[in-house]
Design an enzyme around this catalytic site. Structure first.
Site, mmCIF file in Angstrom:
data_model
loop_
_atom_site.group_PDB
_atom_site.id
_atom_site.type_symbol
_atom_site.label_atom_id
_atom_site.label_comp_id
_atom_site.label_asym_id
_atom_site.label_seq_id
_atom_site.Cartn_x
_atom_site.Cartn_y
_atom_site.Cartn_z
ATOM 1 N N SER A 1 0.835 -1.208 0.000
ATOM 2 C CA SER A 1 0.000 0.000 0.000
ATOM 3 C C SER A 1 0.864 1.250 0.000
ATOM 4 O O SER A 1 1.980 1.254 0.554
ATOM 5 C CB SER A 1 -0.858 -0.003 1.269
ATOM 6 O OG SER A 1 -1.453 1.260 1.471
ATOM 7 N N TYR B 1 -1.417 -0.257 10.413
ATOM 8 C CA TYR B 1 -1.721 -0.846 9.101
ATOM 9 C C TYR B 1 -0.537 -0.677 8.145
ATOM 10 O O TYR B 1 -0.051 -1.649 7.548
ATOM 11 C CB TYR B 1 -2.980 -0.198 8.504
ATOM 12 C CG TYR B 1 -3.157 -0.512 7.042
ATOM 13 C CD1 TYR B 1 -3.514 -1.794 6.635
ATOM 14 C CD2 TYR B 1 -2.943 0.460 6.064
ATOM 15 C CE1 TYR B 1 -3.637 -2.097 5.285
ATOM 16 C CE2 TYR B 1 -3.072 0.168 4.721
ATOM 17 C CZ TYR B 1 -3.419 -1.112 4.340
ATOM 18 O OH TYR B 1 -3.529 -1.404 2.994
ATOM 19 N N LYS C 1 2.184 -3.488 6.403
ATOM 20 C CA LYS C 1 2.453 -3.621 4.969
ATOM 21 C C LYS C 1 3.945 -3.509 4.688
ATOM 22 O O LYS C 1 4.489 -4.236 3.860
ATOM 23 C CB LYS C 1 1.661 -2.565 4.182
ATOM 24 C CG LYS C 1 0.170 -2.867 4.110
ATOM 25 C CD LYS C 1 -0.075 -4.140 3.317
ATOM 26 C CE LYS C 1 -1.491 -4.651 3.432
ATOM 27 N NZ LYS C 1 -1.700 -5.917 2.707
HETATM 28 C C1 UD1 Z 1 -6.477 5.262 2.094
HETATM 29 C C2 UD1 Z 1 -5.936 4.601 3.303
HETATM 30 C C3 UD1 Z 1 -4.472 4.358 3.119
HETATM 31 C C4 UD1 Z 1 -4.189 3.642 1.827
HETATM 32 C C5 UD1 Z 1 -4.750 4.451 0.707
HETATM 33 C C6 UD1 Z 1 -4.496 3.810 -0.616
HETATM 34 C C7 UD1 Z 1 -7.241 5.394 5.223
HETATM 35 C C8 UD1 Z 1 -7.290 6.360 6.356
HETATM 36 N N1 UD1 Z 1 -6.153 5.463 4.446
HETATM 37 O O1 UD1 Z 1 -5.882 6.514 2.008
HETATM 38 O O2 UD1 Z 1 -3.985 3.587 4.157
HETATM 39 O O3 UD1 Z 1 -2.815 3.520 1.643
HETATM 40 O O4 UD1 Z 1 -6.136 4.579 0.917
HETATM 41 O O5 UD1 Z 1 -5.091 2.575 -0.624
HETATM 42 O O6 UD1 Z 1 -8.113 4.606 5.012
HETATM 43 N N2 UD1 Z 1 -11.993 12.501 2.490
HETATM 44 C C9 UD1 Z 1 -12.859 13.572 2.636
HETATM 45 N N3 UD1 Z 1 -14.172 13.316 2.871
HETATM 46 C C10 UD1 Z 1 -14.669 12.061 2.972
HETATM 47 C C11 UD1 Z 1 -13.774 10.969 2.838
HETATM 48 C C12 UD1 Z 1 -12.445 11.216 2.591
HETATM 49 O O7 UD1 Z 1 -12.445 14.728 2.559
HETATM 50 O O8 UD1 Z 1 -15.877 11.920 3.210
HETATM 51 C C13 UD1 Z 1 -10.591 12.776 2.134
HETATM 52 C C14 UD1 Z 1 -9.586 12.214 3.111
HETATM 53 O O9 UD1 Z 1 -9.353 13.130 4.153
HETATM 54 C C15 UD1 Z 1 -8.385 12.045 2.168
HETATM 55 C C16 UD1 Z 1 -9.002 11.721 0.806
HETATM 56 O O10 UD1 Z 1 -10.356 12.130 0.903
HETATM 57 O O11 UD1 Z 1 -7.683 13.257 2.075
HETATM 58 C C17 UD1 Z 1 -8.958 10.250 0.462
HETATM 59 O O12 UD1 Z 1 -9.445 9.547 1.590
HETATM 60 P P1 UD1 Z 1 -9.570 7.955 1.603
HETATM 61 O O13 UD1 Z 1 -10.357 7.481 0.444
HETATM 62 O O14 UD1 Z 1 -10.007 7.555 2.959
HETATM 63 O O15 UD1 Z 1 -8.086 7.436 1.325
HETATM 64 P P2 UD1 Z 1 -6.693 7.839 2.002
HETATM 65 O O16 UD1 Z 1 -6.896 8.299 3.367
HETATM 66 O O17 UD1 Z 1 -5.942 8.706 1.059
#
Ligand code: UD1
Length: 326
Positions: free
Chosen positions: A117, A141, A145
């Protein structure tokens, strides 16, 4: 050659099984069905229900199906949960991998593909993350990895196993509606859920040092990701001494605000987002350099963010038909 796909009934795993079988590879799925769904496994592909912590069951599956290669996706993947339950994550993701590797070496498996990841990088302070960017994971997590990568590489060297660790960036989309991600733990499904509930999608922080103040990520279509596994698996088969560590991304940064705008356009909901507090531990920007896999294996992603959102939305409607009626 038969490939054992652990976690093959999960969201990403089922896409890998589909891509491998479409490419003419023989596969068998090994999954404990804790989050996986048996219906995701294509007809004609055997499904063995078992835990990767169960040495006997893994050993029997490898022997019964004359497995010569493993693609290992079975793991726990919720960052927040890993902070609450680190021992569970180390058991499933590190001890489970150790058990699987031991059985694979004993069964004289020749190729091993490990699902890693972008979480191994933690909070990288670079424009594009290369495979040489230091790995400083921020969560248990991500640690599991990274430890998994070490375990895979060391075992490959010691036992003469061709290995690859694939660092997935932000996975989205579906190859078919029935294969869509049913969990609501990442940005795209979280936007869909809010829209469907009649609520504004949330932006977790708009004061990051990025062009529009919201976090930037590198989104990759799950069908592209799955096809990368086929390319990597074949590269390992044709070169038994191979040892690969590869980013699987597109090299294009997209902000949260841009993603919400695009989802609004695709779904027709057109609901402006609400800004909420930053989520602890979120890096401002994580975008892959996708050069190494292109240079070494000639692979690059074909699908764009529009394809990801469109196919994810079809999958969402498949699961939540009421979402389309609005
Ligand atoms: C997720 C995983 C990470 C993994 C990556 C790639 C988490 C916390 N992290 O990253 O371990 O390596 O995928 O597989 O699960 N966001 C919003 N509003 C929302 C939801 C999300 O603003 O309702 C933002 C989050 O703050 C982030 C971005 O969207 O900045 C992406 O979020 P998310 O899809 O959860 O993925 P990551 O946190 O980047």
């Amino acid at each position: 050659m038969t490939w054992l796909i652990t976690g093959g009934a999960g969201y990403i795993g089922a896409h890998v099984v589909r891509a491998m079988t479409e490419a003419g590879e023989r596969t068998v799925v090994y999954d404990d069905l804790s989050t996986g769904v048996a219906e995701r496994v294509p007809g004609g592909v055997p499904l063995v229900r078992g835990s990767i912590l169960d040495t006997g069951a893994v050993t029997r599956a490898l022997a019964a199906h004359e497995v010569t290669g493993v693609v290992h996706l079975a793991a726990k993947k919720q960052v927040g949960e890993s902070v609450e339950h680190p021992l569970r994550y180390y058991r499933e993701n590190v001890e489970g991998l150790r058990v699987l590797l031991e059985a694979a070496v004993a069964a004289e498996v020749s190729s091993f593909v490990f699902s890693s990841s972008a979480a191994v990088y933690g909070m990288p302070d670079v424009e594009l993350v290369t495979e040489e960017t230091p790995c400083v994971p921020l969560s248990p997590y991500g640690e599991t990895k990274l430890a998994g990568e070490w375990l895979v590489r060391a075992t490959g060297r010691a036992a003469g196993l061709a290995t690859a660790s694939l660092r997935y960036f932000n996975v989205a989309g579906a190859a078919a509606p029935a294969l869509a991600d049913a969990s609501v733990s990442n940005l795209v499904p979280m936007i869909f859920e809010k829209l469907t509930e009649g609520l504004p999608p949330r932006i977790f922080g708009d004061d990051y040092p990025t062009p529009d103040g919201t976090c930037v990520r590198d989104y990759i279509h799950v069908a592209d990701l799955a096809e990368a596994h086929v390319t990597v698996a074949r590269a390992l088969r044709s070169d038994p001494g191979r040892e690969l560590t590869l980013n699987i991304g597109r090299g294009e940064g997209v902000s949260v605000r841009e993603m919400i705008d695009r989802v609004n356009a695709v779904t027709g909901y057109d609901r402006p987002p609400a800004v909420a507090a930053r989520r602890p531990g979120d890096p401002a920007r994580v975008v892959a350099s996708a050069d190494r896999i292109a240079t070494e294996l000639g692979w690059r992603a074909k699908r764009d963010v529009q394809d990801m959102i469109g196919s994810a939305w079809e999958g969402w409607i498949h699961l939540h038909p009421e979402a389309a009626r609005r």
